[in-house]
Design a protein around this motif. Structure first.
Motif, PDB file in Angstrom:
ATOM      1  N   LYS A   1       0.832  -1.202   0.000  1.00  0.00           N
ATOM      2  CA  LYS A   1       0.000   0.000   0.000  1.00  0.00           C
ATOM      3  C   LYS A   1       0.868   1.254   0.000  1.00  0.00           C
ATOM      4  N   ASP A   2       1.895   1.286   0.836  1.00  0.00           N
ATOM      5  CA  ASP A   2       2.759   2.469   0.903  1.00  0.00           C
ATOM      6  C   ASP A   2       3.449   2.731  -0.428  1.00  0.00           C
ATOM      7  N   GLN A   3       3.913   1.673  -1.082  1.00  0.00           N
ATOM      8  CA  GLN A   3       4.570   1.854  -2.374  1.00  0.00           C
ATOM      9  C   GLN A   3       3.591   2.356  -3.432  1.00  0.00           C
ATOM     10  N   LEU A   4       2.379   1.826  -3.423  1.00  0.00           N
ATOM     11  CA  LEU A   4       1.371   2.291  -4.376  1.00  0.00           C
ATOM     12  C   LEU A   4       1.030   3.761  -4.153  1.00  0.00           C
ATOM     13  N   ILE A   5       0.810   4.122  -2.913  1.00  0.00           N
ATOM     14  CA  ILE A   5       0.478   5.516  -2.619  1.00  0.00           C
ATOM     15  C   ILE A   5       1.628   6.433  -3.006  1.00  0.00           C
ATOM     16  N   ASN A   6       2.859   6.016  -2.744  1.00  0.00           N
ATOM     17  CA  ASN A   6       4.015   6.815  -3.155  1.00  0.00           C
ATOM     18  C   ASN A   6       4.072   6.965  -4.673  1.00  0.00           C
ATOM     19  N   LEU A   7       3.808   5.892  -5.405  1.00  0.00           N
ATOM     20  CA  LEU A   7       3.839   5.949  -6.868  1.00  0.00           C
ATOM     21  C   LEU A   7       2.702   6.827  -7.400  1.00  0.00           C
ATOM     22  N   ILE A   8       1.528   6.712  -6.815  1.00  0.00           N
ATOM     23  CA  ILE A   8       0.405   7.560  -7.207  1.00  0.00           C
ATOM     24  C   ILE A   8       0.746   9.023  -6.935  1.00  0.00           C
ATOM     25  N   ASP A   9       1.258   9.293  -5.747  1.00  0.00           N
ATOM     26  CA  ASP A   9       1.639  10.652  -5.361  1.00  0.00           C
ATOM     27  C   ASP A   9       2.659  11.227  -6.349  1.00  0.00           C
ATOM     28  N   GLU A  10       3.699  10.455  -6.639  1.00  0.00           N
ATOM     29  CA  GLU A  10       4.745  10.898  -7.572  1.00  0.00           C
ATOM     30  C   GLU A  10       4.180  11.145  -8.966  1.00  0.00           C
ATOM     31  N   THR A  11       3.373  10.215  -9.451  1.00  0.00           N
ATOM     32  CA  THR A  11       2.819  10.335 -10.804  1.00  0.00           C
ATOM     33  C   THR A  11       1.911  11.551 -10.922  1.00  0.00           C
ATOM     34  N   LEU A  12       1.073  11.763  -9.924  1.00  0.00           N
ATOM     35  CA  LEU A  12       0.165  12.903  -9.983  1.00  0.00           C
ATOM     36  C   LEU A  12       0.923  14.230  -9.899  1.00  0.00           C
ATOM     37  N   HIS A  13       2.020  14.256  -9.138  1.00  0.00           N
ATOM     38  CA  HIS A  13       2.886  15.437  -9.140  1.00  0.00           C
ATOM     39  C   HIS A  13       3.494  15.615 -10.528  1.00  0.00           C
ATOM     40  N   ASP A  14       3.998  14.530 -11.106  1.00  0.00           N
ATOM     41  CA  ASP A  14       4.647  14.591 -12.416  1.00  0.00           C
ATOM     42  C   ASP A  14       3.728  15.135 -13.507  1.00  0.00           C
ATOM     43  N   ILE A  15       2.444  14.837 -13.424  1.00  0.00           N
ATOM     44  CA  ILE A  15       1.523  15.286 -14.472  1.00  0.00           C
ATOM     45  C   ILE A  15       0.783  16.571 -14.081  1.00  0.00           C
ATOM     46  N   GLY A  16       1.110  17.103 -12.918  1.00  0.00           N
ATOM     47  CA  GLY A  16       0.526  18.377 -12.499  1.00  0.00           C
ATOM     48  C   GLY A  16      -0.921  18.302 -12.055  1.00  0.00           C
ATOM     49  N   LEU A  17      -1.377  17.118 -11.652  1.00  0.00           N
ATOM     50  CA  LEU A  17      -2.767  16.945 -11.222  1.00  0.00           C
ATOM     51  C   LEU A  17      -2.831  16.363  -9.815  1.00  0.00           C
ATOM     52  N   HIS A  18      -1.949  16.836  -8.957  1.00  0.00           N
ATOM     53  CA  HIS A  18      -1.836  16.302  -7.604  1.00  0.00           C
ATOM     54  C   HIS A  18      -2.683  17.086  -6.605  1.00  0.00           C
ATOM     55  N   SER A  19      -3.306  16.376  -5.728  1.00  0.00           N
ATOM     56  CA  SER A  19      -3.912  16.914  -4.516  1.00  0.00           C
ATOM     57  C   SER A  19      -4.108  15.727  -3.580  1.00  0.00           C
ATOM     58  N   LYS A  20      -4.309  16.015  -2.321  1.00  0.00           N
ATOM     59  CA  LYS A  20      -4.558  14.953  -1.345  1.00  0.00           C
ATOM     60  C   LYS A  20      -5.799  14.151  -1.743  1.00  0.00           C
ATOM     61  N   GLU A  21      -6.838  14.863  -2.185  1.00  0.00           N
ATOM     62  CA  GLU A  21      -8.077  14.208  -2.594  1.00  0.00           C
ATOM     63  C   GLU A  21      -7.866  13.331  -3.828  1.00  0.00           C
ATOM     64  N   ALA A  22      -7.050  13.818  -4.765  1.00  0.00           N
ATOM     65  CA  ALA A  22      -6.788  13.042  -5.985  1.00  0.00           C
ATOM     66  C   ALA A  22      -6.037  11.760  -5.664  1.00  0.00           C
ATOM     67  N   VAL A  23      -5.033  11.832  -4.802  1.00  0.00           N
ATOM     68  CA  VAL A  23      -4.279  10.625  -4.414  1.00  0.00           C
ATOM     69  C   VAL A  23      -5.224   9.616  -3.776  1.00  0.00           C
ATOM     70  N   SER A  24      -6.052  10.070  -2.865  1.00  0.00           N
ATOM     71  CA  SER A  24      -6.995   9.178  -2.185  1.00  0.00           C
ATOM     72  C   SER A  24      -7.972   8.549  -3.174  1.00  0.00           C
ATOM     73  N   LEU A  25      -8.529   9.354  -4.067  1.00  0.00           N
ATOM     74  CA  LEU A  25      -9.498   8.843  -5.030  1.00  0.00           C
ATOM     75  C   LEU A  25      -8.867   7.843  -5.990  1.00  0.00           C
ATOM     76  N   VAL A  26      -7.697   8.153  -6.496  1.00  0.00           N
ATOM     77  CA  VAL A  26      -7.033   7.225  -7.422  1.00  0.00           C
ATOM     78  C   VAL A  26      -6.670   5.932  -6.695  1.00  0.00           C
ATOM     79  N   TYR A  27      -6.087   6.042  -5.501  1.00  0.00           N
ATOM     80  CA  TYR A  27      -5.743   4.827  -4.751  1.00  0.00           C
ATOM     81  C   TYR A  27      -6.996   3.979  -4.502  1.00  0.00           C
ATOM     82  N   ASN A  28      -8.060   4.594  -4.018  1.00  0.00           N
ATOM     83  CA  ASN A  28      -9.273   3.834  -3.703  1.00  0.00           C
ATOM     84  C   ASN A  28      -9.942   3.274  -4.947  1.00  0.00           C
ATOM     85  N   THR A  29      -9.818   3.964  -6.080  1.00  0.00           N
ATOM     86  CA  THR A  29     -10.355   3.429  -7.333  1.00  0.00           C
ATOM     87  C   THR A  29      -9.663   2.110  -7.669  1.00  0.00           C
ATOM     88  N   GLY A  30      -8.338   2.093  -7.609  1.00  0.00           N
ATOM     89  CA  GLY A  30      -7.600   0.856  -7.881  1.00  0.00           C
ATOM     90  C   GLY A  30      -7.926  -0.233  -6.878  1.00  0.00           C
TER      91      GLY A  30
END
Length: 164
Positions: free
Chosen positions: A8-37
């Motif tokens: 879980k920690d690795q997935l959240i870190n990868l989601i966090d990094e990817t969303l930063h990389d594409i400029g679409l990061h927020s706490k809510e976005a990380v949570s939503l993407v993680y929970n979607t998967g």
């Protein structure tokens, strides 16, 4: 219940990094993407189990949806397209001349692309990012799983509470 296959920690870190990389990061976005998967695959499956096997990756994105995102969203946002291509380490041609067969493979094997396209799917939803699990569940059912999907709001909440 089955156990998560990926940390879980690795997935959240990868989601966090990817969303930063594409400029679409927020706490809510990380949570939503993680929970979607989590709800779509419990991070166990790289393609849809049973049925047509169309949906791909942990986030169960369908290749025709990725092509649609490229043609009807990213094509009008060249800077974002470039950021997504760079973050996913993909050649520009996959975005400028998208085809379903290529995206079927990309969405099966490239986890950063899976994350980016899940987030892009959510970016196109005409609602604010949900802040609670219940709000996520409602939006997931309406915009991700859709009325035709077998999932329910209660199922989403149950999975997130069990594994999240």
């Amino acid at each position: 219940m089955d156990l998560l296959v990926v940390s879980k920690d690795q997935l959240i870190n990868l989601i966090d990094e990817t969303l930063h990389d594409i400029g679409l990061h927020s706490k809510e976005a990380v949570s939503l993407v993680y929970n979607t998967g989590l709800v779509e695959s419990k991070y166990q499956y790289l393609y849809q189990v049973g049925g047509s096997n169309v949906a791909r990756g942990f986030f169960q994105c369908e290749p025709h949806n990725a092509v649609d995102i490229c043609k009807n969203y990213l094509a009008y946002r060249e800077d974002l397209m470039r950021e997504v291509a760079n973050a996913c380490m993909l050649d520009w041609r996959f975005f400028t001349s998208p085809n379903e067969e290529a995206w079927r493979k990309i969405l099966t094997y490239n986890v950063k692309a899976q994350i980016a396209f899940c987030r892009l799917h959510w970016r196109r939803v005409p609602q604010k990012l949900p802040k609670t699990i219940k709000e996520q569940a409602r939006q997931w059912k309406q915009y991700y799983n859709t009325a035709r999907g077998k999932g329910t709001v209660d199922h989403f909440i149950k999975i997130v509470e069990a594994y999240g």
